[in-house]
Design an enzyme around this catalytic site. Sequence first.
Site, PDB file in Angstrom:
ATOM      1  N   ASN A  19       0.807  -1.221   0.000  1.00  0.00           N
ATOM      2  CA  ASN A  19       0.000   0.000   0.000  1.00  0.00           C
ATOM      3  C   ASN A  19       0.841   1.272   0.000  1.00  0.00           C
ATOM      4  O   ASN A  19       0.295   2.369  -0.016  1.00  0.00           O
ATOM      5  CB  ASN A  19      -1.014  -0.020   1.156  1.00  0.00           C
ATOM      6  CG  ASN A  19      -2.085  -1.074   0.897  1.00  0.00           C
ATOM      7  OD1 ASN A  19      -2.184  -1.593  -0.223  1.00  0.00           O
ATOM      8  ND2 ASN A  19      -2.857  -1.407   1.910  1.00  0.00           N
ATOM      9  N   ASP A 112     -16.852  -3.660  -4.222  1.00  0.00           N
ATOM     10  CA  ASP A 112     -16.145  -4.937  -4.245  1.00  0.00           C
ATOM     11  C   ASP A 112     -16.593  -5.783  -3.076  1.00  0.00           C
ATOM     12  O   ASP A 112     -17.630  -5.513  -2.470  1.00  0.00           O
ATOM     13  CB  ASP A 112     -14.632  -4.727  -4.273  1.00  0.00           C
ATOM     14  CG  ASP A 112     -14.121  -4.013  -3.037  1.00  0.00           C
ATOM     15  OD1 ASP A 112     -14.886  -3.905  -2.063  1.00  0.00           O
ATOM     16  OD2 ASP A 112     -12.968  -3.575  -3.043  1.00  0.00           O
TER      17      ASP A 112
HETATM   18  N1  EPU Z   1     -14.622   6.130   1.685  1.00  0.00           N
HETATM   19  C1  EPU Z   1     -15.677   6.889   1.280  1.00  0.00           C
HETATM   20  N2  EPU Z   1     -15.477   7.799   0.272  1.00  0.00           N
HETATM   21  C2  EPU Z   1     -14.273   7.969  -0.309  1.00  0.00           C
HETATM   22  C3  EPU Z   1     -13.179   7.189   0.118  1.00  0.00           C
HETATM   23  C4  EPU Z   1     -13.391   6.270   1.134  1.00  0.00           C
HETATM   24  O1  EPU Z   1     -16.791   6.766   1.782  1.00  0.00           O
HETATM   25  O2  EPU Z   1     -14.153   8.825  -1.196  1.00  0.00           O
HETATM   26  C5  EPU Z   1     -14.818   5.156   2.785  1.00  0.00           C
HETATM   27  C6  EPU Z   1     -14.584   3.744   2.301  1.00  0.00           C
HETATM   28  O3  EPU Z   1     -15.722   3.198   1.699  1.00  0.00           O
HETATM   29  C7  EPU Z   1     -14.243   3.056   3.607  1.00  0.00           C
HETATM   30  C8  EPU Z   1     -13.462   4.120   4.374  1.00  0.00           C
HETATM   31  O4  EPU Z   1     -13.828   5.365   3.762  1.00  0.00           O
HETATM   32  O5  EPU Z   1     -15.404   2.749   4.312  1.00  0.00           O
HETATM   33  C9  EPU Z   1     -11.961   3.968   4.363  1.00  0.00           C
HETATM   34  O6  EPU Z   1     -11.478   3.853   3.043  1.00  0.00           O
HETATM   35  P1  EPU Z   1     -10.042   4.361   2.590  1.00  0.00           P
HETATM   36  O7  EPU Z   1     -10.220   5.380   1.523  1.00  0.00           O
HETATM   37  O8  EPU Z   1      -9.244   4.753   3.796  1.00  0.00           O
HETATM   38  O9  EPU Z   1      -9.420   3.050   1.987  1.00  0.00           O
HETATM   39  P2  EPU Z   1      -8.661   2.854   0.607  1.00  0.00           P
HETATM   40  O10 EPU Z   1      -7.709   3.975   0.372  1.00  0.00           O
HETATM   41  O11 EPU Z   1      -9.645   2.537  -0.461  1.00  0.00           O
HETATM   42  C10 EPU Z   1      -6.643   1.577   1.674  1.00  0.00           C
HETATM   43  C11 EPU Z   1      -5.944   0.262   1.479  1.00  0.00           C
HETATM   44  C12 EPU Z   1      -6.800  -0.878   2.000  1.00  0.00           C
HETATM   45  C13 EPU Z   1      -7.099  -0.628   3.466  1.00  0.00           C
HETATM   46  C14 EPU Z   1      -7.759   0.748   3.637  1.00  0.00           C
HETATM   47  C15 EPU Z   1      -8.004   1.131   5.084  1.00  0.00           C
HETATM   48  C16 EPU Z   1      -4.640   0.595  -0.492  1.00  0.00           C
HETATM   49  C17 EPU Z   1      -4.395   0.233  -1.915  1.00  0.00           C
HETATM   50  N3  EPU Z   1      -5.691   0.041   0.074  1.00  0.00           N
HETATM   51  O12 EPU Z   1      -7.845   1.522   0.902  1.00  0.00           O
HETATM   52  O13 EPU Z   1      -5.996  -2.046   1.891  1.00  0.00           O
HETATM   53  O14 EPU Z   1      -7.964  -1.631   3.941  1.00  0.00           O
HETATM   54  O15 EPU Z   1      -6.907   1.766   3.056  1.00  0.00           O
HETATM   55  O16 EPU Z   1      -6.827   1.151   5.787  1.00  0.00           O
HETATM   56  O17 EPU Z   1      -3.879   1.345   0.107  1.00  0.00           O
HETATM   57  C18 EPU Z   1      -5.472  -4.259   1.208  1.00  0.00           C
HETATM   58  O18 EPU Z   1      -4.294  -3.953   1.280  1.00  0.00           O
HETATM   59  O19 EPU Z   1      -5.832  -5.444   0.987  1.00  0.00           O
HETATM   60  C19 EPU Z   1      -6.495  -3.221   1.352  1.00  0.00           C
HETATM   61  C20 EPU Z   1      -7.753  -3.418   1.037  1.00  0.00           C
END
Ligand code: EPU
Length: 412
Positions: A19, A112
């Site tokens: 990540n 997803d």
């Molecule tokens: N969310 C919103 N709106 C947005 C963005 C996020 O509602 O515009 C919500 C999401 O639906 C979720 C929460 O905010 O409920 C947190 O999401 P976040 O944006 O922090 O997650 P992400 O950036 O999509 C990354 C990691 C994930 C990890 C999460 C939380 C990467 C590529 N992915 O996802 O990692 O679970 O942060 O820490 O960095 C994994 O490595 O397998 C993985 C899924």
Amino acid sequence: MVRPSGPLSGTVPVSGAKNSVLKVMAATTLARGTFTLRNVPAIADVTWMGDLLAEMGMVVTHDGDTVTIDSPDDLRPEAPYELVERMRASIVVLGPLLARFGRARVALPGGDDFGPRPIDMHVRALEALGAEFTTAHGYIEARADRLLGTRVLLDFPSVGATENTLMAAVLAKGTTVIDNAAREPEIADLAACLNRMGAQILGAGTSTITVEGVDELSPVEHAIVPDRIEAATYLAAVGVAGGEITVQGARPDHMSMLVQKLGEMGMRISPDPDGLWALRSQRLRSVDVSTLPYPGLATDYKPLLVVLLAFADGVGIVTENLFSGRFRYVDELVRMGADIRTEGHHAVVRGVERLSGAPVRAPDIRAGAALAVAALGADGETVIADADHIDRGYERFVEKLQALGADVERLD
Ligand code: EPU
């Protein structure tokens, strides 16, 4: 295929963080020239991010754990559906492409297995910097002559929204302040790379990040921070199988909450010059677990903790606060004999002494790895279908477990 193993022993090295590397690769679109990334994990997601960069016109070369990326003067600032659909993290090219080229077109990622995964916060933050968005035919298109620094207050410390905003703000005119920013170590790593490229970022790793925009960035060499989720996976493996291991390269300062939780459960874990030393000598005790943004317990640790609780003495209540649908693997654990009841975003886990091996299916990266860990304490054989999910985020997963003495093999 996994068979139960006796106590694990030995040293296992941790690779670079998935990540972090995906975001640093996206950041290479911000400057022309040749980047050298080190400590890059050999995982499918890195290959796919390389495919995306190549599709835009960049030249990506892999050599062991070093990846060289040549970024030309001009790129096609577009992320096609086939690649975004395969890897949701592709959305982080939106901010940097927009900042450098004044426009970006990215396929909309759908929901997803975790449930709906909106990008509304990414869009609102970039709009605050002056971008205009249109959506058509499954693509989102952003345009801006020059982004203008401003204060961005995120509704929630979203990792992806913080990264997209950060990578846009580095080339914006003036000062951007990102409040309620995500504080994950991978964000601090991305900011360290951007600063080396010439960006002026203060406060990355805290909830207020200040960015002084600059006109141009340059290519650099950068080593990726170790993967705390991978490190946690080997700690969980010794938690299930027992034994004593060293997780080489693990950063104790990035894993404090997890180390504390595992300590409460009865594991002995301490920093050592090589990384983290861990011992599990008696049956673990149950604890309650609640996922939170960093520095809270990461949602990505949760499947591993559920597995540890499935074997622990007592009842643990697990609360998922980030993703609504992140309990799918529980059905698989129940098929292996675990006593787990889910209700909404809670799971009640009543520990049992042993699980029983069964054919199971890996629903995603982390849950797939957690099922393999569970199988170390399950009588008989566990065959994990869709195990290629695990390869998206784990380098040489089978080999690393084997090196610790686990009875694991990859079936064709
Ligand atoms: N969310 C919103 N709106 C947005 C963005 C996020 O509602 O515009 C919500 C999401 O639906 C979720 C929460 O905010 O409920 C947190 O999401 P976040 O944006 O922090 O997650 P992400 O950036 O999509 C990354 C990691 C994930 C990890 C999460 C939380 C990467 C590529 N992915 O996802 O990692 O679970 O942060 O820490 O960095 C994994 O490595 O397998 C993985 C899924």
